[in-house]
Design a protein around this motif. Structure first.
Motif, mmCIF file in Angstrom:
data_model
loop_
_atom_site.group_PDB
_atom_site.id
_atom_site.type_symbol
_atom_site.label_atom_id
_atom_site.label_comp_id
_atom_site.label_asym_id
_atom_site.label_seq_id
_atom_site.Cartn_x
_atom_site.Cartn_y
_atom_site.Cartn_z
ATOM 1 N N GLU A 1 0.854 -1.179 0.000
ATOM 2 C CA GLU A 1 0.000 0.000 0.000
ATOM 3 C C GLU A 1 0.899 1.240 0.000
ATOM 4 O OE1 GLU A 1 -2.523 -0.212 3.405
ATOM 5 O OE2 GLU A 1 -3.638 -1.959 2.677
ATOM 6 N N ASN A 2 0.454 2.283 -0.705
ATOM 7 C CA ASN A 2 1.270 3.484 -0.786
ATOM 8 C C ASN A 2 0.400 4.723 -0.597
ATOM 9 O OD1 ASN A 2 3.731 4.726 -0.981
ATOM 10 N ND2 ASN A 2 4.203 3.971 -3.037
ATOM 11 N N SER A 3 0.819 5.573 0.325
ATOM 12 C CA SER A 3 0.133 6.835 0.578
ATOM 13 C C SER A 3 0.989 7.953 0.004
ATOM 14 C CB SER A 3 -0.062 7.032 2.085
ATOM 15 O OG SER A 3 -0.636 8.299 2.353
ATOM 16 N N ILE A 4 0.461 8.630 -1.007
ATOM 17 C CA ILE A 4 1.190 9.700 -1.692
ATOM 18 C C ILE A 4 0.465 11.012 -1.416
ATOM 19 C CG2 ILE A 4 2.224 10.447 -3.850
ATOM 20 C CD1 ILE A 4 3.037 7.609 -2.980
ATOM 21 N N THR A 5 1.127 11.912 -0.718
ATOM 22 C CA THR A 5 0.481 13.144 -0.277
ATOM 23 C C THR A 5 1.283 14.365 -0.695
ATOM 24 O OG1 THR A 5 1.588 12.998 1.870
ATOM 25 C CG2 THR A 5 -0.620 12.035 1.707
ATOM 26 N N MET A 6 0.558 15.456 -0.904
ATOM 27 C CA MET A 6 1.196 16.724 -1.231
ATOM 28 C C MET A 6 1.599 17.434 0.051
ATOM 29 S SD MET A 6 -0.344 20.098 -3.177
ATOM 30 C CE MET A 6 -0.912 19.175 -4.605
ATOM 31 N N HIS B 1 5.175 13.592 -0.736
ATOM 32 C CA HIS B 1 5.671 12.579 0.176
ATOM 33 C C HIS B 1 5.136 11.196 -0.200
ATOM 34 C CE1 HIS B 1 5.973 15.958 3.371
ATOM 35 N NE2 HIS B 1 7.153 15.766 2.818
ATOM 36 N N GLU B 2 5.969 10.194 -0.087
ATOM 37 C CA GLU B 2 5.573 8.804 -0.307
ATOM 38 C C GLU B 2 5.795 8.021 0.982
ATOM 39 O OE1 GLU B 2 6.829 4.858 -2.960
ATOM 40 O OE2 GLU B 2 8.098 6.656 -2.979
ATOM 41 N N ASN B 3 4.804 7.198 1.341
ATOM 42 C CA ASN B 3 4.920 6.323 2.510
ATOM 43 C C ASN B 3 4.430 4.929 2.112
ATOM 44 O OD1 ASN B 3 5.210 5.280 5.050
ATOM 45 N ND2 ASN B 3 3.549 6.447 5.988
ATOM 46 N N TYR B 4 5.383 4.045 1.821
ATOM 47 C CA TYR B 4 5.082 2.720 1.268
ATOM 48 C C TYR B 4 5.192 1.651 2.356
ATOM 49 C CZ TYR B 4 5.439 -1.472 -1.677
ATOM 50 O OH TYR B 4 5.245 -2.705 -2.254
#
Length: 295
Positions: free
Chosen positions: A180-185, A193-196
């Motif tokens: 799962e990957n959370s990609i936020t501005m 930002h990427e949080n994998y």
């Protein structure tokens, strides 16, 4: 004659001391939020120091705090005439018009400020004086301008190129979910930002940004296994961004990694990793992932 001159100097000095005492007393009342006393003392002081823009501004604030809005407008205007910083004046006048319910002058003042670089976006969205105006279309339009003044990256296309990756994603390889990957501005829109995370031990994060000096996108990745990549853009097209980076393998050998993001017509994103051990002459796929938005 000398005696007269001495008396004149003494009187002038006494006047200066008295004026300074008034200024200090007024500021003390102001800092203690004793608004009525601050109003009275600033008025006395300004009779002898009419060019003191900070004193006019503090007097206007004191007027505002005592709900004397007519005087606040008058004294904010005097502060402006004596070159007090324009953004402070715009906000002071705007808050006063807002409390008066004078929507016309509120919008006129804020619009002029926004057109001249007003950047107080956070204040305009949080200050109680503006709460009841938040849903007015003209106030929203002004907020949009102010946001671009505060956060210029939001309005520049180079910084927005990678927005197609922003979202909450499930990551699949060969139709099997692998992470799962959370990609936020980031606030202001100048970084992503990427949080994998995976179901196992491995995880990692990256920061992605456009550098106006080299005019390229960068991705700096650090994984939980100690893997580090400093990717630099090598190709950019609509719906596509490609990077390359050197990396160190488990045996200590240095190889090249190529990372390509491609936006597909259905809104999914392909993330392709390829490795090269011959300085980019040939490439071997190492990870071919498909990002699907979480439902």
């Amino acid at each position: 004659m000398k005696q007269i001159l001495f008396i004149a100097i003494l009187l002038s000095f006494s006047s200066m001391v008295f004026c300074q005492d008034l200024k200090e007393s007024a500021l003390d009342y102001f800092n203690k939020q004793e608004w009525k006393a601050a109003e009275k003392t600033y008025k006395q002081y300004l009779k002898n120091a009419p060019k003191d823009s900070l004193a006019w501004y503090n007097l206007a604030i004191s007027n505002f705090k005592t709900h004397d809005y007519k005087s606040a407008i008058k004294h904010f205007t005097k502060a402006r005439e004596n070159n007090f910083p324009a953004p402070n004046i715009v906000i002071g006048l705007s808050k006063t018009y807002a409390e008066q319910g004078d929507k016309e002058n509120l919008m006129k003042t804020l619009s002029h400020g926004a057109d001249n670089g007003l950047a107080t976006y956070s204040l305009l969205t949080k200050d109680a004086s503006f709460t009841k105006y938040q849903n007015y279309p003209d106030f929203k339009a002004i907020l949009d301008k102010v946001a671009l003044n505060a956060y210029p990256c939001l309005g520049q296309s180079n910084y927005r190129h990678f927005d197609f990756w922003i979202g909450e994603w499930d990551v699949f390889v060969n139709n099997r979910k692998v992470g799962e990957n959370s990609i936020t501005m980031a606030q202001g829109g100048c970084a992503i930002h990427e949080n994998y995370k995976t179901a196992g031990n491995y995880a990692g994060q990256s920061i992605n940004f456009y550098d106006p000096i080299d005019k390229k996108w960068h991705q700096h990745w650090v994984g939980s296994g100690g893997d580090v990549y400093n990717y630099l853009e090598t190709r950019r097209e609509e719906g596509l961004l490609q990077f390359e980076s050197k990396f160190m393998g488990p045996n200590g050998n240095i190889s090249l990694s190529r990372l390509t993001f491609t936006l597909k017509e259905d809104g999914t994103v392909r993330q392709l990793f390829e490795n090269s051990t011959d300085e980019g002459k040939t490439w071997t796929p190492s990870f071919d992932g498909l990002y699907k938005k979480k439902q």
